[in-house]
Design a protein around this motif. Structure first.
Motif: not given
Length: 818
Positions: A36-45
């Protein structure tokens, strides 16, 4: 993200311990948090990549600020609506939040790409910015709920949960770059949705809902397949509105996305070739060419080359060819190789060695490999092409050249005039030009070309100012003897030599100008033709040039790495007068974009965070100034954190060669180091006001030291390869993140010890709100003053935060805060 989540972790209600789940359920929970945290930061980038296509700027500050807003709002829901999250339902609610995030990603993508964001003198402009900001925040909102529940509503060891959070978030930053190397931006968002679905499935397994988890895994596979299918066609989910106009997606030959751009090759056409500064006496020419555009705007031509240089004689009619005409048969370094146009010009005039330097591997790949059947550049004598940032490659090479050329080039060619007023550009600073100057052979020429028409004439004036400052910095007593400026069509070409231009050069320039009907703007021995150029040429010291910053409506002072906003010549204090007296063009548009996004963020904060908080939690004001001091502390560290984060992103974007690299690196390192600081703070005994002040007191001088050292340090390692530069950047960011990570949890513990537990929601929310707005303020401070000033302001605010820490009331020792 870590700052917001550490907040809810620190202020969560105690829960009844229960047995830690074992086996698959235990592992699935930590996998869910990480995914979940990985997908959040990937979306931000990835969001920054999409924003650079649909808007006029990569807008990293928008992505960071809206991410902070969305996660703050989501975590606040958990705190204010605890009735929705009873302990028995928490595992299921985490899975539901993960599913909602996964579903919202493709929905957000479709909506975002269909909403135009452009500046118009209408109330609808502000509404469109609010709508756009609200739409892109939805996945962050659901992520905030899922991760907040994971940190505050389970009996699992907080340290392990937090480590899974940090590990996933940091990995997500890096994985986003890898994802953009294989998928286009929209397809990458779909793939991130698949990853979020896997996170929801892992939460479902943790909740004992294995059959539901299997369905979610099947959904993730289906969404991943959809992402691959979308990437395999030119006509799938793609931006509709780009830079204020409809993209009809017709006549496309090829389209390539990478972490720094979207490059499109159009079908070949026969017509008049692209000329930057054509002579009015140029004969009519028709040539087959393919236009390459970058992020739907900046263009470079790819002309058909069959091995006959005579076909390209028309290139001598462009004002950009002046340097190669004067130094025939020499060696050239072409910064911003693009479609090879300047390389063809150099070959036309007999250059024996031509080095093309192109930062964008997609452009270089199309020009020299995929479309080589058309361009024929592989057959161009003496040509070699390097995929690298021009300034870094030259510093590292040690080679000298007769001509170093950059015609209408920007380090990542993301946008057109006006857009770049917000870009931290590594090529157009005095520090960069001194590097180029030292890589000229004796009598060699450095030549740059910029717009010289309408409101963008300011680019030519500032280019001349940077050249003048470069020569003064190199100890040249008479800079005017080393410079020439010639305009043709809508552009002007500047020539700078490390030796005085000799009579032969001057005679040749005058002859070419007469032959081609070019206009000489400045030549040694002749008075400059415009008041702005005369003002610059009158400068005898660098201080004289610095005073040009406030000499008129527009800023023509030279720019340095500490404030590399070459394309921004508008200052906020001059904005009202400028609007009344002239048409500022793209500079005004760029500033209005920043202000519109900032106002949109404030509206969303008030509507979805502060008003609900005001209705749900009453602010309890007691004597002694404890509440006021606490609020001041949390607002100050919220603003300071974002000023440091955005300031480091801006400064390191010059060093790393592109803002998305600095975004990823700063986010990843700050997430990890701030998280480690937050965890380490639990070992700090907070038994006195001095102990509570200590982290902020230490952060202030450390950040001030970083502000003073970051530019010299990056200059020292400019010649290093990208991995080495990344390592140096990590060493700059990590110490700041570590100490800043102490400030928030220590402040929460101290305020709890002072009996302010009931007011913590307000302090936490105001901290988050201040952080969101500070993302925009950081950019404005950097543009108005300098990036160094932005970092120093952050250091000063940490000092103010330390002073604002309230003391215990008389009769209390504050020991309970520990």
């Amino acid at each position: 993200m870590v700052k917001a989540l550490s907040a809810v972790r620190e202020r969560s209600e105690p829960i009844t311990p229960r047995a830690v789940p074992r086996g698959a359920r235990h592992a699935s929970f930590f996998i869910a948090v990480s995914l979940t945290c990985a997908s959040t930061l990937m979306y931000e980038v990835v969001l920054t990549r999409l924003l650079s296509v649909v808007s006029w700027y990569y807008l990293a500050f928008v992505s960071v600020s809206i991410g902070m807003f969305g996660m703050t709002a989501g975590a606040l829901v958990v705190q204010l609506r605890s009735d929705l999250f009873p302990p028995v339902a928490v595992p299921h609610r985490m899975s539901q939040a993960g599913l909602a995030m996964a579903v919202s990603l493709p929905a957000t993508l479709l909506t975002m790409l269909a909403v135009p964001i452009e500046v118009s003198l209408s109330v609808q402009t502000l509404y469109s910015f609010v709508l756009f900001s609200a739409v892109i925040s939805v996945p962050f909102f659901f992520s905030g709920i899922a991760v907040c529940l994971s940190l505050t509503r389970t009996a699992l060891p907080v340290g392990l949960v937090y480590f899974a959070d940090l590990l996933g978030a940091a990995a997500g930053c890096v994985c986003a770059i890898a994802l953009l190397k294989v998928l286009d931006g929209p397809s990458a968002v779909l793939a991130i949705g698949a990853l979020a679905l896997l996170g929801a499935a892992a939460y479902a397994v943790h909740a004992g809902e294995s059959s539901r988890g299997k369905r979610l895994v099947a959904g993730a596979v289906a969404l991943a397949v959809l992402a691959v299918l979308n990437a395999s066609t030119l006509y799938g989910v793609q931006p509709i509105w780009v830079k204020g106009r409809i993209d009809r997606r017709t006549q496309i030959l090829a389209e390539v996305w990478n972490p720094i751009s979207k490059v499109r090759a159009w079908q070949p056409t026969v017509g008049t070739p692209l000329m930057w500064g054509p002579s009015s006496r140029m004969p009519r020419v028709e040539l087959e060419s393919i236009n390459l555009d970058i992020d739907n705007d900046a263009a470079t031509p790819l002309m058909r080359f069959r091995g006959e240089m005579g076909e390209f004689a028309f290139l001598g009619y462009d004002v950009t060819s002046l340097a190669t005409r004067l130094r025939r048969g020499g060696s050239a370094a072409i910064i911003g190789f693009g479609g090879g146009r300047d390389a063809l010009t150099a070959a036309l005039y007999g250059f024996r060695r031509i080095v093309g330097i192109e930062v964008n591997d997609a452009v270089a790949g199309l020009s020299t490999r995929r479309l080589d059947w058309f361009s024929g550049l592989s057959r161009l004598p003496g040509l070699e092409v390097h995929v690298d940032e021009g300034r870094s490659w030259l510093t590292r090479s040690g080679e000298t050249f007769d001509v170093i050329q950059a015609s209408m080039v920007d380090t990542w060619a993301a946008t057109s005039a006006g857009a770049l007023s917000l870009s931290e550009n590594a090529l157009y600073t005095v520090d960069a030009w001194r590097v180029f100057y030292r890589h000229l052979r004796p009598g060699g020429l450095l030549t740059f070309t910029r717009w010289n028409t309408g409101p963008e004439v300011s680019q030519t004036h500032r280019m001349f100012s940077v050249a003048w400052a470069t020569l003064l910095s190199e100890g040249v007593e008479e800079p005017g003897r080393h410079l020439a400026l010639v305009s043709g069509g809508p552009v002007a070409t500047l020539l700078l030599s490390n030796r005085p231009l000799d009579p032969g050069d001057l005679q040749a320039l005058q002859g070419i100008a007469r032959e081609m009907d070019f206009r000489i703007e400045f030549l040694p021995g002749q008075a400059p033709v415009t008041p702005e150029l005369r003002q610059i040429a009158a400068a005898r010291t660098l201080d004289d040039l610095a005073r040009l910053r406030s000499a008129g409506l527009l800023d023509y002072s030279p720019v340095y790495d500490a404030s590399p906003f070459f394309f921004n010549s508008v200052h906020l204090r001059k904005l009202p007068e400028l609007v009344r007296t002239t048409h500022p063009g793209g500079n005004l548009r760029a500033l209005v974009f920043v202000l519109c996004f900032m106002v949109a963020a404030v509206i969303l904060l008030v509507a979805t965070v502060l008003l609900p908080l005001g209705r749900g939690v009453r602010l309890r004001v007691s004597g002694g100034g404890v509440v006021g001091g606490g609020i001041a502390y949390f607002i100050a560290i919220g603003v300071a954190f974002m000023l440091v984060e955005i300031g480091l992103m801006q400064q390191l974007s010059i060093f790393l060669g592109h803002p998305i690299y600095s975004l990823v690196l700063v986010l990843a390192v700050l997430i990890f180091s701030t998280g480690l600081g937050s965890l380490a703070s639990e070992r700090l005994e907070v038994a006195s006001a001095l102990a509570a002040r200590a982290p902020a007191l230490l952060a202030a001088p450390l950040i001030a030291l970083c502000a003073g050292l970051v530019v010299p340090l990056t200059h020292r390692f400019t010649a290093a390869a990208l991995p080495e530069r990344a390592l140096v950047s990590m060493m700059v960011v990590a110490p700041c993140g570590l100490i800043m990570g102490f400030c928030f949890p220590v402040g929460l513990r101290w305020m709890t010890g002072l009996g302010q537990h009931g007011n913590l929601p307000w302090m936490w929310a105001l901290n988050g709100a201040a952080s969101v707005v500070a993302g925009f303020l950081a950019l404005l401070i950097s543009m108005e003053v300098s990036i160094t000033a932005c970092l120093l302001t952050g250091a000063f605010l940490y000092l103010l935060a330390a002073l604002a820490v309230p003391r215990p009331k008389k009769g209390e020792d504050g020991a309970t805060a520990a």
